[in-house]
Enzyme design. Structure first.
Site, mmCIF file in Angstrom:
data_model
loop_
_atom_site.group_PDB
_atom_site.id
_atom_site.type_symbol
_atom_site.label_atom_id
_atom_site.label_comp_id
_atom_site.label_asym_id
_atom_site.label_seq_id
_atom_site.Cartn_x
_atom_site.Cartn_y
_atom_site.Cartn_z
ATOM 1 C CG HIS A 70 -20.325 -25.793 -1.685
ATOM 2 N ND1 HIS A 70 -19.926 -25.569 -2.980
ATOM 3 C CD2 HIS A 70 -19.456 -26.696 -1.182
ATOM 4 C CE1 HIS A 70 -18.854 -26.311 -3.255
ATOM 5 N NE2 HIS A 70 -18.551 -27.006 -2.176
ATOM 6 C CB CYS B 137 -18.137 -20.509 -6.383
ATOM 7 S SG CYS B 137 -19.408 -20.726 -7.593
HETATM 8 C C1 CIR Z 1 -18.310 -28.641 -7.943
HETATM 9 O O1 CIR Z 1 -19.200 -29.496 -7.907
HETATM 10 O O2 CIR Z 1 -17.378 -28.656 -7.144
HETATM 11 C C2 CIR Z 1 -18.360 -27.563 -8.994
HETATM 12 N N1 CIR Z 1 -18.926 -28.095 -10.188
HETATM 13 C C3 CIR Z 1 -19.158 -26.383 -8.515
HETATM 14 C C4 CIR Z 1 -18.536 -25.662 -7.356
HETATM 15 C C5 CIR Z 1 -19.321 -24.484 -6.947
HETATM 16 N N2 CIR Z 1 -18.698 -23.822 -5.882
HETATM 17 C C6 CIR Z 1 -19.350 -23.102 -4.964
HETATM 18 O O3 CIR Z 1 -20.573 -23.060 -4.961
HETATM 19 N N3 CIR Z 1 -18.627 -22.506 -4.049
#
Ligand code: CIR
Length: 255
Positions: A163, A248
């Site tokens: 992201h 997050c």
């Molecule tokens: C994913 O791959 O969607 C989750 N394991 C990690 C999401 C992390 N979110 C973020 O950095 N906003």
């Protein structure tokens, strides 16, 4: 003064099945993750925040990363459309939670691609949105149409990162820090200051001079403390194994 408010979602029993870019060297320890989540919540509470819990979405392993499900623009919550199929149902409970807080809730029109909140970096009224494996250009255009003035939506192409906010975040001063090599700097139009560790790219503003950071970035924390920033460090190692970061695990609202 009204206390600022953060919305979180506690980790569900399927957390260990969360999506990963690369298999971590050590598996996720669920009990440790639960403890780290509570410490993260306690850090927000300790900094004067009221913390609200979103109902669980236990069928979705990554639901704890609530930042990806909704983004705040002033008093308006925009529900995201997660790019990963396993994350789609994370948004179902979001409208009810934010309406109950007295906020306007908007949804993107159907059929305009996908957007993860982790790709949205706001600095003042500038809204930088990563064009990533999770967030599509058509969804970014739809977001720009939905928001209108005074928001200035800027797509930023990404490479080699999950992201936009995996690569860069902003200090309360507006200075951008992190890993410039993953970001189309011409599109961003702002300089990016590098930090000693990759996890030092991530700050959450929890006060005018106060940020939350990962304990995995001790040298970066020292740098920022040396400049006069108050830094609260939290150990989120189990979430880092799942490509998560401090941003997050919550959605922050200032009322
Ligand atoms: C994913 O791959 O969607 C989750 N394991 C990690 C999401 C992390 N979110 C973020 O950095 N906003």
């Amino acid at each position: 003064m009204t206390r600022p408010l953060a919305v979180v979602r506690r980790p569900g029993p399927r957390l260990v099945d969360g999506l990963v870019l690369e298999t971590p060297a050590e598996p996720v320890d669920f009990e440790q993750a639960r403890g780290q989540w509570q410490q993260y919540v306690d850090a927000l509470t300790g900094a004067g925040w009221t913390v609200i819990e979103c109902p669980p979405a236990d069928d979705c392993p990554d639901a704890v990363f609530i930042e990806d499900a909704v983004v705040m623009f002033g008093n308006r919550a925009v529900v995201c459309r997660p790019g990963a199929p396993s994350r789609r149902n994370e948004t179902l409970a979001i409208p009810g939670v934010f309406e109950d807080l007295g906020l306007a809730v908007s949804e993107l029109p159907a059929g305009v691609g996908t957007i993860d909140g982790g790709d949205v970096l706001k600095i003042g009224r500038d809204v930088y949105v990563g064009v990533s494996a999770r967030t599509t250009s058509d969804a970014i255009s739809a977001l720009a149409d939905l928001l209108g003035d005074p928001w200035n939506v800027v797509p930023v192409a990404l490479t080699g990162t999950l992201h936009l906010k995996s690569a860069i975040t902003a200090l309360p001063s507006g200075e951008v820090i992190g890993l410039s090599e993953h970001v189309d700097l011409a599109a961003l139009g702002r300089p990016v200051r590098s930090m000693p560790e990759p996890e030092g790219a991530h700050v959450v503003e929890i006060g005018p001079d106060h940020v939350l950071m990962s304990a995995s970035a001790p040298e970066s924390i020292d740098v920022l403390r040396g400049e006069g920033w108050q830094v609260t460090a939290v150990d989120i190692s189990e979430y880092e194994k799942l490509d998560g970061c401090v941003t997050c695990l919550s959605v922050r609202l200032r009322r």
